[in-house]
Design a protein around this motif. Structure first.
Motif, PDB file in Angstrom:
ATOM      1  N   VAL A 147      -8.648 -18.442  64.160  1.00 56.96           N
ATOM      2  CA  VAL A 147      -8.669 -18.098  62.660  1.00 56.96           C
ATOM      3  C   VAL A 147      -7.629 -17.437  62.209  1.00 56.96           C
ATOM      4  N   ARG A 150      -4.410 -19.184  61.684  1.00 62.89           N
ATOM      5  CA  ARG A 150      -4.225 -20.236  60.445  1.00 62.89           C
ATOM      6  C   ARG A 150      -4.203 -19.367  59.408  1.00 62.89           C
ATOM      7  N   TYR A 151      -4.924 -18.043  59.428  1.00 60.49           N
ATOM      8  CA  TYR A 151      -4.832 -17.440  57.975  1.00 60.49           C
ATOM      9  C   TYR A 151      -3.321 -16.939  57.749  1.00 60.49           C
ATOM     10  N   ILE A 195     -17.112 -21.788  60.779  1.00 59.86           N
ATOM     11  CA  ILE A 195     -16.437 -22.233  59.626  1.00 59.86           C
ATOM     12  C   ILE A 195     -14.884 -22.838  60.338  1.00 59.86           C
ATOM     13  N   CYS A 196     -14.335 -22.100  60.646  1.00 56.55           N
ATOM     14  CA  CYS A 196     -13.050 -22.343  61.130  1.00 56.55           C
ATOM     15  C   CYS A 196     -12.688 -22.833  62.466  1.00 56.55           C
ATOM     16  N   VAL A 202     -13.380 -28.490  59.265  1.00 60.86           N
ATOM     17  CA  VAL A 202     -13.240 -27.015  59.097  1.00 60.86           C
ATOM     18  C   VAL A 202     -13.623 -26.608  57.589  1.00 60.86           C
ATOM     19  N   CYS A 204     -13.312 -24.931  54.926  1.00 64.63           N
ATOM     20  CA  CYS A 204     -12.507 -23.892  54.344  1.00 64.63           C
ATOM     21  C   CYS A 204     -13.286 -23.657  52.906  1.00 64.63           C
ATOM     22  N   CYS A 207     -15.177 -20.503  53.293  1.00 64.86           N
ATOM     23  CA  CYS A 207     -14.596 -19.448  54.057  1.00 64.86           C
ATOM     24  C   CYS A 207     -14.125 -18.162  53.180  1.00 64.86           C
ATOM     25  N   TYR A 210     -10.238 -18.063  51.976  1.00 65.20           N
ATOM     26  CA  TYR A 210      -9.407 -19.216  51.693  1.00 65.20           C
ATOM     27  C   TYR A 210      -8.245 -18.925  50.725  1.00 65.20           C
ATOM     28  N   CYS A 213      -5.279 -17.920  52.533  1.00 59.56           N
ATOM     29  CA  CYS A 213      -5.104 -18.655  54.039  1.00 59.56           C
ATOM     30  C   CYS A 213      -3.726 -19.317  54.032  1.00 59.56           C
ATOM     31  N   ALA A 215      -2.727 -21.756  56.414  1.00 57.40           N
ATOM     32  CA  ALA A 215      -3.004 -23.184  56.828  1.00 57.40           C
ATOM     33  C   ALA A 215      -3.753 -23.872  55.487  1.00 57.40           C
ATOM     34  N   TYR A 216      -4.640 -23.099  54.842  1.00 50.68           N
ATOM     35  CA  TYR A 216      -5.419 -23.983  53.844  1.00 50.68           C
ATOM     36  C   TYR A 216      -4.372 -24.350  52.707  1.00 50.68           C
ATOM     37  N   ILE A 221      -3.651 -27.264  58.718  1.00 54.77           N
ATOM     38  CA  ILE A 221      -4.811 -26.674  59.385  1.00 54.77           C
ATOM     39  C   ILE A 221      -4.733 -27.544  60.837  1.00 54.77           C
TER      40      ILE A 221
HETATM   41  S1  SF4 Z   1      -9.544 -21.120  54.777  1.00 51.97           S
HETATM   42 FE1  SF4 Z   1      -9.916 -22.756  56.380  1.00 51.97          FE
HETATM   43  S2  SF4 Z   1      -8.227 -22.654  57.936  1.00 51.97           S
HETATM   44 FE2  SF4 Z   1      -8.164 -20.757  56.611  1.00 51.97          FE
HETATM   45  S3  SF4 Z   1      -9.295 -19.101  57.949  1.00 51.97           S
HETATM   46 FE3  SF4 Z   1     -10.764 -20.132  56.209  1.00 51.97          FE
HETATM   47  S4  SF4 Z   1     -11.596 -21.818  57.419  1.00 51.97           S
HETATM   48 FE4  SF4 Z   1      -9.853 -21.172  58.563  1.00 51.97          FE
END
Ligand code: SF4
Length: 354
Positions: A147, A150-151, A195-196, A202, A204, A207, A210, A213, A215-216, A221
């Protein structure tokens, strides 16, 4: 590596999301540190669905740390059956004994004390301290690592200590603010579990993180976290000698230390034997083989190696009592803590000789 820090607004969003969406789990919100510890140990390497039922049965048999400390070792292993990695159960009991001797049968509150206990690593110590006692310490397992990677957009190899340190540092400010550390840590864990997720979809759009984030926003991702490939597992050829006299099976207790410590097994030789070589091994043990039958091959995968097993059922004449050997009939065999590595053969006899 650039320093990255989670801002408090996102930490609060995550906490709120957790309070609104957390799943009901038998060990959640019980206010009992033993529940947190036991569930975290059970969840290592094991899926939540498999742990749910096991946790309830385990707690019924062993409701507290004092009972665990005194529980019969073989019965404890039987309760653990199906979860694998039996050293975890042995360490639980070892730790329970220390807790009875040094902490009046309770888990201490401080991370520094917890992390010194047998079988408790940094993650479990952080989980117990924060979830059970509300302490401001992190608990970063593989899910949380994913998590946060990616964030924040950590693209470096997450097997590297420098990456792990950067991820750890990225959330330390949160523990200086007046928020629920239990809900924050569990929010990160829950997000990684539902979620992630590592593979598959995934979610998102559900989330709470998001908007910021990396990666989003950058649509990467699937490439974060990056994990360098592991070295190939060592393959060990083994031959199992399932020695029988009538309905009695010969079993051997494994050494106190190492793989599957203290558990019973069929006699094993660490190479592939032909039927003639298997018969010779039995003779070397002072027994008279009468009949040999090849059993199905089986494979068992441990974290660092694989056993490829050839097996023979060998009927013998007299069997002498020997140290570390034990004789058990099929019914007794079914009630014993036999490692799942030998499950193919225990099941095979149960089915064939109903
Ligand atoms: S937005 Fe997506 S990739 Fe980013 S932390 Fe949330 S679930 Fe993970």
């Amino acid at each position: 590596m650039a320093q990255k820090k989670m801002d408090i607004a996102d930490a609060e969003k995550l906490i709120q999301w957790y309070m609104d969406h957390k799943r009901e789990l038998p060990w959640r919100d019980t206010g009992n540190a033993y529940d947190v510890w036991l569930s975290e140990i059970m969840l290592q390497q094991t899926r939540i669905e498999a742990v749910r039922e096991k946790f309830i049965a385990f707690k019924k048999a062993i409701p507290d740390i004092r009972t665990l400390a005194e529980y019969d070792h073989d019965a404890l292993m039987r309760l653990w059956e199906g979860l694998g990695y039996y050293s975890r159960a042995a360490n639980l009991q070892k730790c329970a004994k220390v807790l009875v001797e040094q902490y009046d049968g309770k888990l201490p509150e401080e991370y520094e004390q917890l992390v010194k206990l047998p079988g408790i690593g940094p993650y479990t110590a952080g989980a117990v301290a924060s979830i059970a006692y509300g302490k401001g310490v992190s608990a970063i397992d593989g899910n949380v690592m994913r998590v946060l990677a990616r964030y924040f957009g950590f693209k470096e190899d997450i097997r590297e200590q420098s990456t792990k340190d950067a991820v750890f540092q990225s959330i330390q400010d949160v523990y200086r603010k007046p928020v629920s550390y239990s809900a924050f840590n569990q929010g990160l864990m829950e997000l990684g579990e539902v979620i992630c997720v590592p593979k598959g979809k995934v979610l998102c759009e559900h989330c709470p993180l998001y908007e910021k984030c990396y990666a989003y926003k950058n649509q990467c991702i699937n490439s974060i976290p990056y994990r360098s490939p592991l070295k190939q597992k060592k393959i060990v050829e083994r031959t199992l000698l399932v020695i029988r006299q009538g309905d009695r099976f010969l079993l051997h207790k494994r050494p106190e230390k190492g793989l599957l410590a203290n558990l019973y097994e069929f006699i094993g030789v660490e190479r592939k034997l032909s039927p003639q070589e298997a018969l010779k091994e039995v003779e070397k043990m002072g027994m008279e083989p009468l009949h040999i039958q090849r059993l199905p091959d089986a494979k068992h995968i441990f974290t660092h190696l694989e056993w490829h097993m050839t097996a023979y059922e060998i009927q013998v004449g007299d069997m002498n009592e020997q140290n570390d050997f034990l004789f058990a009939n099929k019914k007794e065999l079914a009630g014993m803590a036999i490692p799942s590595a030998f499950k193919t053969y225990v099941d095979w006899f149960s089915l064939r000789e109903k």
